[in-house]
Write a protein that holds these residues in place. Structure first.
Motif, PDB file in Angstrom:
ATOM      1  N   UNK A 195       0.823  -1.201   0.000  1.00  0.00           N
ATOM      2  CA  UNK A 195       0.000   0.000   0.000  1.00  0.00           C
ATOM      3  C   UNK A 195       0.863   1.260   0.000  1.00  0.00           C
ATOM      4  N   UNK A 196       2.005   1.217   0.698  1.00  0.00           N
ATOM      5  CA  UNK A 196       2.899   2.371   0.728  1.00  0.00           C
ATOM      6  C   UNK A 196       3.501   2.631  -0.650  1.00  0.00           C
ATOM      7  N   UNK A 197       3.936   1.543  -1.287  1.00  0.00           N
ATOM      8  CA  UNK A 197       4.528   1.689  -2.621  1.00  0.00           C
ATOM      9  C   UNK A 197       3.510   2.254  -3.598  1.00  0.00           C
ATOM     10  N   UNK A 198       2.293   1.754  -3.545  1.00  0.00           N
ATOM     11  CA  UNK A 198       1.250   2.240  -4.438  1.00  0.00           C
ATOM     12  C   UNK A 198       0.983   3.725  -4.201  1.00  0.00           C
ATOM     13  N   UNK A 199       0.989   4.148  -2.944  1.00  0.00           N
ATOM     14  CA  UNK A 199       0.764   5.554  -2.630  1.00  0.00           C
ATOM     15  C   UNK A 199       1.909   6.423  -3.134  1.00  0.00           C
ATOM     16  N   UNK A 200       3.148   5.941  -3.009  1.00  0.00           N
ATOM     17  CA  UNK A 200       4.297   6.697  -3.507  1.00  0.00           C
ATOM     18  C   UNK A 200       4.222   6.887  -5.017  1.00  0.00           C
ATOM     19  N   UNK A 201       3.914   5.807  -5.727  1.00  0.00           N
ATOM     20  CA  UNK A 201       3.831   5.870  -7.187  1.00  0.00           C
ATOM     21  C   UNK A 201       2.674   6.768  -7.620  1.00  0.00           C
ATOM     22  N   UNK A 202       1.535   6.637  -6.949  1.00  0.00           N
ATOM     23  CA  UNK A 202       0.379   7.460  -7.282  1.00  0.00           C
ATOM     24  C   UNK A 202       0.643   8.938  -6.980  1.00  0.00           C
ATOM     25  N   UNK A 203       1.277   9.199  -5.835  1.00  0.00           N
ATOM     26  CA  UNK A 203       1.587  10.576  -5.476  1.00  0.00           C
ATOM     27  C   UNK A 203       2.564  11.211  -6.439  1.00  0.00           C
ATOM     28  N   UNK A 204       3.560  10.449  -6.876  1.00  0.00           N
ATOM     29  CA  UNK A 204       4.514  10.977  -7.851  1.00  0.00           C
ATOM     30  C   UNK A 204       3.818  11.290  -9.168  1.00  0.00           C
ATOM     31  N   UNK A 205       2.905  10.428  -9.585  1.00  0.00           N
ATOM     32  CA  UNK A 205       2.184  10.651 -10.828  1.00  0.00           C
ATOM     33  C   UNK A 205       1.324  11.911 -10.767  1.00  0.00           C
ATOM     34  N   UNK A 206       0.616  12.101  -9.641  1.00  0.00           N
ATOM     35  CA  UNK A 206      -0.335  13.208  -9.539  1.00  0.00           C
ATOM     36  C   UNK A 206       0.320  14.531  -9.159  1.00  0.00           C
ATOM     37  N   UNK A 207       1.271  14.488  -8.214  1.00  0.00           N
ATOM     38  CA  UNK A 207       1.834  15.736  -7.699  1.00  0.00           C
ATOM     39  C   UNK A 207       3.252  16.008  -8.191  1.00  0.00           C
ATOM     40  N   UNK A 208       3.887  14.993  -8.777  1.00  0.00           N
ATOM     41  CA  UNK A 208       5.225  15.163  -9.293  1.00  0.00           C
ATOM     42  C   UNK A 208       5.245  15.284 -10.804  1.00  0.00           C
ATOM     43  N   UNK A 209       5.033  14.156 -11.477  1.00  0.00           N
ATOM     44  CA  UNK A 209       5.100  14.149 -12.939  1.00  0.00           C
ATOM     45  C   UNK A 209       4.107  15.110 -13.580  1.00  0.00           C
TER      46      UNK A 209
END
Length: 270
Positions: A195-209
């Motif tokens: 769940x942590x990994x999924x949140x990191x990837x999702x957060x990077x997609x939405x707020x980073x990339x």
């Protein structure tokens, strides 16, 4: 932290992108880089349950940077830059870069003076104490290399979180038009559950990339606001460009054009 180089003339720049501030002092008897209490961590970086604090990942980033100086294909021709500004002025005036250097000193003291890390890192490590985000980590570290050696590195290796790989390779390198075959990312992610990994990837997609795709140079909200919150002063750009090529000065001030996502078109010295 000195410009004395013990290896051959450097061609390779290794950047450790800093993400927090180590508050301990290497000469203190109670210094412990693995103690989360000796780091200024954001709430999401602190230990929770069975998951260690992200400071342990930051130490892995530091270790990877030291390893690049001591071992492997670029060890004899590389220098290391810790990159990060004073982003927590309400807590300390210490920069992330200086704190990582202090942590590296503490790590090498644990290993002993005969260890290869201790032999090379102080004379081949530099600090970029201005960067407040990942784009600045990349560009300002390259300019740090240029200031010390009078030329630009042949290759750049960025050590950061693995989930930020695409950000560096596809967006930041594109923004400064750094050749794609001369930049590499060594990604080391925090210890995570699914769940942590999924949140990191999702957060990077939405707020980073997403944010960096729309604003390649971080000159507009929300990215510009994040810089200000981390202590950024635009006047620093003039100091960073002092003595460098006019085209580099123009790049430092460039805002991405009308839509914020148009790459800089002027000639660049790399």
């Amino acid at each position: 932290m000195t410009s004395s180089i013990t290896a051959s003339t450097p061609d390779h720049l290794v950047i450790v992108a800093c993400h927090a501030i180590f508050l301990g002092q290497p000469d203190s008897p109670d210094c412990d880089v693995y103690d989360a209490q000796q780091w200024h961590l954001q709430s999401f970086q602190k230990p929770t349950g069975t998951i260690p604090g992200e400071h342990e990942t930051f130490l892995q980033h530091i270790y990877a940077g030291l390893s690049a100086l001591a071992y492997g294909s670029i060890s004899r021709s590389s220098v290391l830059v810790f990159s990060g500004a004073a982003t927590a002025l309400d807590v300390t005036g210490l920069t992330e870069a200086q704190s990582y250097f202090n942590a590296a000193v503490a790590l090498t003291q644990r290993l002993g003076q005969g260890h290869p890390f201790a032999e090379c890192f102080k004379s081949r490590t530099f600090l970029d104490e201005n960067a407040t985000d990942s784009y600045q980590n990349l560009l300002f570290s390259i300019l740090k290399f240029r200031r010390h050696f009078g030329r630009y590195p042949r290759t750049v290796r960025v050590i950061t979180h693995a989930f930020k790989t695409k950000r560096f390779l596809d967006l930041h390198a594109k923004a400064i038009r750094w050749p794609s075959d001369r930049i590499h990312v060594q990604g080391i992610d925090p210890v995570s559950r699914a769940v942590d990994h999924a949140q990191n990837v999702d957060g990077e997609s939405k707020r980073g990339l997403s944010a960096w795709t729309q604003d390649l140079y971080g000159m507009h909200p929300p990215l510009a606001d994040k810089r200000v919150a981390r202590g950024w002063q635009p006047s620093v750009l003039q100091d960073l460009g002092e003595g460098l090529e006019d085209d580099v000065k123009a790049l430092l001030a460039y805002d991405g054009g009308k839509d914020g996502n148009r790459p800089f078109e002027g000639p660049l010295p790399w």
